[in-house]
Design a protein around this motif. Structure first.
Motif, short mmCIF file in Angstrom:
data_model
loop_
_atom_site.label_atom_id
_atom_site.label_comp_id
_atom_site.label_asym_id
_atom_site.label_seq_id
_atom_site.Cartn_x
_atom_site.Cartn_y
_atom_site.Cartn_z
N THR A 382 0.87 -1.31 0.28
CA THR A 382 0.11 0.32 0.04
C THR A 382 1.25 1.01 -0.07
OG1 THR A 382 -0.10 0.00 2.34
CG2 THR A 382 -1.58 -0.79 1.12
N TRP A 383 0.19 2.44 -0.76
CA TRP A 383 0.87 3.62 -0.48
C TRP A 383 0.38 4.99 0.67
CZ3 TRP A 383 0.75 -0.42 -4.00
CH2 TRP A 383 2.12 -0.76 -4.90
N CYS A 384 0.89 5.46 0.48
CA CYS A 384 0.12 7.38 1.16
C CYS A 384 0.13 8.41 0.06
CB CYS A 384 0.24 7.66 2.41
SG CYS A 384 -0.78 8.73 3.13
N VAL A 385 -1.31 8.76 -0.01
CA VAL A 385 -1.70 9.56 -1.67
C VAL A 385 -1.77 11.19 -0.73
CG1 VAL A 385 -1.07 8.64 -3.29
CG2 VAL A 385 -3.60 8.63 -2.46
N ALA A 386 -1.65 11.91 -1.28
CA ALA A 386 -2.50 13.15 -0.45
C ALA A 386 -4.07 13.30 -1.10
CB ALA A 386 -2.01 14.28 -0.65
N ASN A 387 -4.97 14.06 0.11
CA ASN A 387 -6.02 14.01 -0.16
C ASN A 387 -6.45 15.58 -0.53
OD1 ASN A 387 -9.01 14.83 0.15
ND2 ASN A 387 -9.10 14.67 2.04
N GLY A 388 -6.76 15.86 -2.47
CA GLY A 388 -6.65 16.72 -2.65
C GLY A 388 -7.35 17.67 -2.26
N LYS A 389 -8.60 17.29 -1.73
CA LYS A 389 -10.10 17.76 -1.55
C LYS A 389 -9.51 18.21 -0.03
CE LYS A 389 -13.14 14.96 -4.29
NZ LYS A 389 -14.08 14.31 -3.84
N ALA A 390 -8.50 18.56 0.74
CA ALA A 390 -8.91 19.10 1.97
C ALA A 390 -8.12 20.06 2.19
CB ALA A 390 -7.15 17.85 2.49
N GLY A 391 -7.29 20.96 1.04
CA GLY A 391 -7.00 22.09 0.79
C GLY A 391 -5.72 23.12 0.83
N GLU A 392 -5.55 23.32 0.42
CA GLU A 392 -4.07 24.41 0.83
C GLU A 392 -3.78 24.23 1.74
OE1 GLU A 392 -3.04 27.59 -2.55
OE2 GLU A 392 -4.18 25.94 -3.92
N GLU A 393 -4.35 24.74 2.61
CA GLU A 393 -3.78 25.00 4.17
C GLU A 393 -3.32 24.16 4.56
OE1 GLU A 393 -4.87 27.71 8.26
OE2 GLU A 393 -5.91 27.50 5.78
N LYS A 394 -4.20 22.87 4.81
CA LYS A 394 -4.03 22.09 5.27
C LYS A 394 -2.98 20.96 4.76
CE LYS A 394 -7.15 19.34 6.82
NZ LYS A 394 -8.60 18.68 7.99
N LEU A 395 -3.41 20.97 3.75
CA LEU A 395 -1.63 20.61 3.02
C LEU A 395 -0.57 21.12 2.74
CD1 LEU A 395 -3.30 19.22 -0.68
CD2 LEU A 395 -3.34 17.73 1.21
N GLN A 396 -0.44 22.09 2.78
CA GLN A 396 1.07 22.76 3.36
C GLN A 396 1.46 22.28 4.32
OE1 GLN A 396 2.53 24.18 0.63
NE2 GLN A 396 4.46 23.84 2.02
N ALA A 397 0.52 22.27 5.67
CA ALA A 397 0.89 21.46 6.88
C ALA A 397 1.35 21.04 7.03
CB ALA A 397 -0.28 22.18 7.93
N ALA A 398 0.30 20.25 6.47
CA ALA A 398 0.80 18.44 6.44
C ALA A 398 2.36 17.85 5.77
CB ALA A 398 -0.71 17.57 6.87
N LEU A 399 2.70 18.68 4.54
CA LEU A 399 3.19 18.76 4.16
C LEU A 399 5.04 18.70 5.05
CD1 LEU A 399 5.67 17.60 1.40
CD2 LEU A 399 4.77 20.84 0.88
N ASP A 400 4.93 20.45 5.23
CA ASP A 400 6.16 21.01 6.23
C ASP A 400 6.05 19.99 7.66
OD1 ASP A 400 5.95 23.27 5.22
OD2 ASP A 400 4.93 24.16 5.92
N TYR A 401 4.73 19.23 8.31
CA TYR A 401 5.29 18.54 9.23
C TYR A 401 6.40 17.45 8.59
CZ TYR A 401 4.50 14.55 12.84
OH TYR A 401 4.85 14.27 13.74
#
Length: 471
Positions: A382-401
Motif C-alpha cells: 500500500t501507499w499513502c497519497v494526499a487528499n486533494g480535497k483537504a485544501g491547500e492550507e491543510k496540505l501545506q501544513a501536513a507537508l511541512d510536518y
C-alpha cells in the motif's frame, strides 16, 4: 450524458436497458470519458482496466491514441461517431466510407471494436440532428458491408430518457408520439434488420433527486425496501432501475417491437453534488453501483423479463474535471485521475465473493478516504497519497510536518531533483506523505495527517518518478 433537465419529469421512473455476454449472467463495462486535463495516458488506462478485470469499454469518439492503446488488450470496445458528423455522414456515402476507413478498419481487428454508437442522445441534441440519425446509421452500415465487417461490428445509437412520453407505471411506458413514426420505428427496423440492439442511457439518480419526497432512497439504491407494485400489470419492483428497464420494454411492446434487445450504455451515481442535488455522495454512489453490479453479475433479470440478463456500462471510469454543469457532472468516476478508487465496489464475478460495496471513505464528508487502515480489497503493498480535497492550507501544513518533524525523505521533491515534477502541492505532499508512511512501516495511523492523506492499494502515478515502497 444528457443534461439533468431532461430527466426531471413528473414520473418517478427513469430509463433502462441490456447487452449480451452469456446465457447465465450479464456483463459490466465502463464508459471512458476524457473531458479532463489531468487523466493518465491511454496506455496506463488500459493497464488499469485490465488490473480491475474490466473487459468492456465504451468511448465517445475514435481517438487514435486510445484505440492504439487498446489494441491486443482483449478489451471489447464501443466507439462513437459524434453528433457533429451526423449531417455529413447522412448526406454522403463517401463521407461514411472515409470515416469507417480512417476510424474502424484502420484499427480492427487488433482493437476489438464490437459496436459503433452513431451519435449520442441525438433526440435531445440542441443542434437538432434527429433527422440525420437513421440515414447516418444506414450509411455507416453500408460502409461496414463494403469492408466485410457488418457481421462483426454492430451499429446503434444511445437514446436518453426524454424519448419516453410515459414511464410510470412501467406497464404504461411509451415513446413520445412525435418521435415514433419519423425516427423511432425506422431506427428499430434498422436494428432488427442488422441484428443489432437498442442503446439506452439510464440514471435513477436524476429521478430520485428530483422526486426524493416520493421515491424511497433504498428503492433507488437497490437496498431492502417494501417494493412498488405496478398498478397496470401487478408486478412488484424492488428497484427504480428495474422499473425503468421495464418501462422501455413496455414502450417497445406498445409499438410492436418486443424482440428488440437493449444495452444500458450509461448508468451511474455521482459521489459528490451541489446542495440541491439530493442524494449525491460517496456512500450512495457505492451502494448504487455496487448493488447494480451484483444484480447484473448474478444473472437476474427484471420482473417483466426475468430470464433476460441485464448488461450495463457504468458511467464513468474517471472523475472529469472539465465537464460543464453542476458538480455532479464532474464526479461520476469510479476512479480519481491518479487511478485511485473513489470507493470500493466489486467489478467482477470473483470480487463478488468479497462482501459489501462501501465508500473507501467512511466519514460523512465527501472527501477521498482518510485514515491508516486498509480496506478489505486493499491487500499487499500500500501507499499513502494526499487528499486533494483537504485544501491547500491543510496540505501545506501536513507537508511541512512530514518533511520537518516527521523526517520524511523530501530531497527528491526539491527544485531540480528527480521527483520535483509534477510541481504541484498535491503531488509533493503525496510523495512526502508516502515517504513518512513507508518509513514507519505502514503502521495504522501513519497516513492520516489530520485528514490530508489516505491509503491506496495501487502504486500512484507520479510523472516519471516512481513512488517508493516499504520492505
Amino acid at each position: 450524458m444528457a443534461s439533468r433537465a431532461f430527466y426531471l419529469l413528473i414520473s418517478p421512473i427513469l430509463l433502462f436497458s441490456a447487452i449480451v455476454v452469456s446465457d447465465a449472467a450479464g456483463s459490466v463495462g465502463i464508459n471512458y470519458g476524457r473531458v479532463a486535463n489531468n487523466l493518465p495516458s491511454p496506455e496506463k488506462v488500459v493497464e488499469l482496466l485490465k488490473s480491475q478485470g474490466i473487459n468492456k469499454v465504451k468511448l465517445y469518439d475514435t481517438d487514435a491514441t486510445v484505440l492504439t492503446a487498446l489494441a491486443n488488450s482483449g478489451i471489447s470496445v464501443v466507439v462513437a461517431l459524434p453528433n457533429e458528423l451526423l449531417a455529413a455522414t447522412a448526406a454522403d456515402q463517401s463521407a461514411a466510407d472515409n470515416w469507417v476507413q480512417s476510424n474502424i478498419t484502420k484499427f480492427y481487428p487488433q482493437t476489438k471494436i464490437e459496436a459503433i454508437a452513431v451519435g449520442n442522445e441525438v433526440f435531445v441534441d440542441p443542434k437538432n440532428t434527429t433527422n440525420y440519425l437513421v440515414p447516418a446509421m444506414k450509411n455507416i452500415h453500408a460502409s461496414l458491408v463494403k469492408s466485410k465487417l457488418d457481421s462483426a461490428i454492430k451499429i446503434s445509437s444511445p437514446i436518453a430518457f426524454s424519448a419516453l412520453q410515459i414511464s410510470y407505471p412501467s406497464s404504461s411506458g411509451s415513446f413520445k408520439q412525435e418521435l415514433v413514426e419519423p425516427v423511432i420505428k425506422p431506427m428499430l427496423d434498422f436494428l432488427k434488420q442488422t441484428g443489432s440492439y437498442l442503446m439506452v442511457n439510464a440514471y435513477p439518480f436524476f429521478a430520485y433527486s428530483a422526486n426524493s419526497d416520493q421515491i424511497s432512497l433504498d428503492y433507488a439504491l437497490f437496498k431492502n425496501n417494501p417494493g412498488v407494485v405496478d398498478s397496470g400489470n401487478g408486478l412488484k419492483y424492488q428497484s427504480l432501475f428495474e422499473a425503468q428497464i421495464d418501462a422501455v420494454f413496455a414502450a417497445l411492446s406498445a409499438i410492436q417491437y418486443d424482440d428488440i434487445k437493449m444495452v444500458v450504455t450509461e448508468t451511474g451515481w455521482p459521489s459528490m453534488g451541489d446542495e440541491n442535488e439530493i442524494g449525491a455522495g460517496e456512500e450512495n454512489a457505492a451502494a448504487y453501483n455496487g448493488n447494480l453490479v451484483r444484480k447484473v453479475l448474478n444473472g437476474s433479470g427484471t420482473p417483466l423479463r426475468p430470464q433476460d440478463p441485464i448488461n450495463v456500462y457504468l458511467f464513468a471510469l474517471f472523475n472529469e474535471n472539465q465537464k460543464p454543469g453542476p458538480t455532479s457532472e464532474r464526479n461520476y468516476g469510479l476512479f480519481y485521475p491518479n487511478e485511485q478508487k473513489v470507493y470500493n465496489i466489486p467489478l467482477t464475478v470473483e470480487e463478488l465473493q468479497g462482501g459489501q460495496s462501501t465508500p473507501v471513505n467512511t466519514s460523512t464528508s465527501q472527501a477521498p478516504p482518510v485514515g491508516g487502515e486498509v480496506s478489505k480489497t486493499q491487500v499487499g503493498q500500500t501507499w499513502c497519497v494526499a487528499n486533494g480535497k483537504a485544501g491547500e492550507e491543510k496540505l501545506q501544513a501536513a507537508l511541512d510536518y512530514a518533511c520537518g518533524e516527521g523526517e520524511a525523505d523530501c530531497n527528491a521533491i526539491q527544485p531540480g531533483a528527480t521527483c520535483y515534477n509534477p510541481n504541484t502541492l498535491e503531488a509533493h505532499a503525496s510523495y512526502a506523505f508516502n515517504s513518512y508512511y513507508q518509513k514507519n512501516t505502514r503502521a495504522a495511523g501513519t497516513c492520516e495527517f489530520g485528514g490530508a492523506a489516505y491509503v491506496v492499494s495501487q502504486r500512484p502515478a507520479y510523472g516519471n518518478c516512481e513512488f517508493p515502497t516499504g520492505n
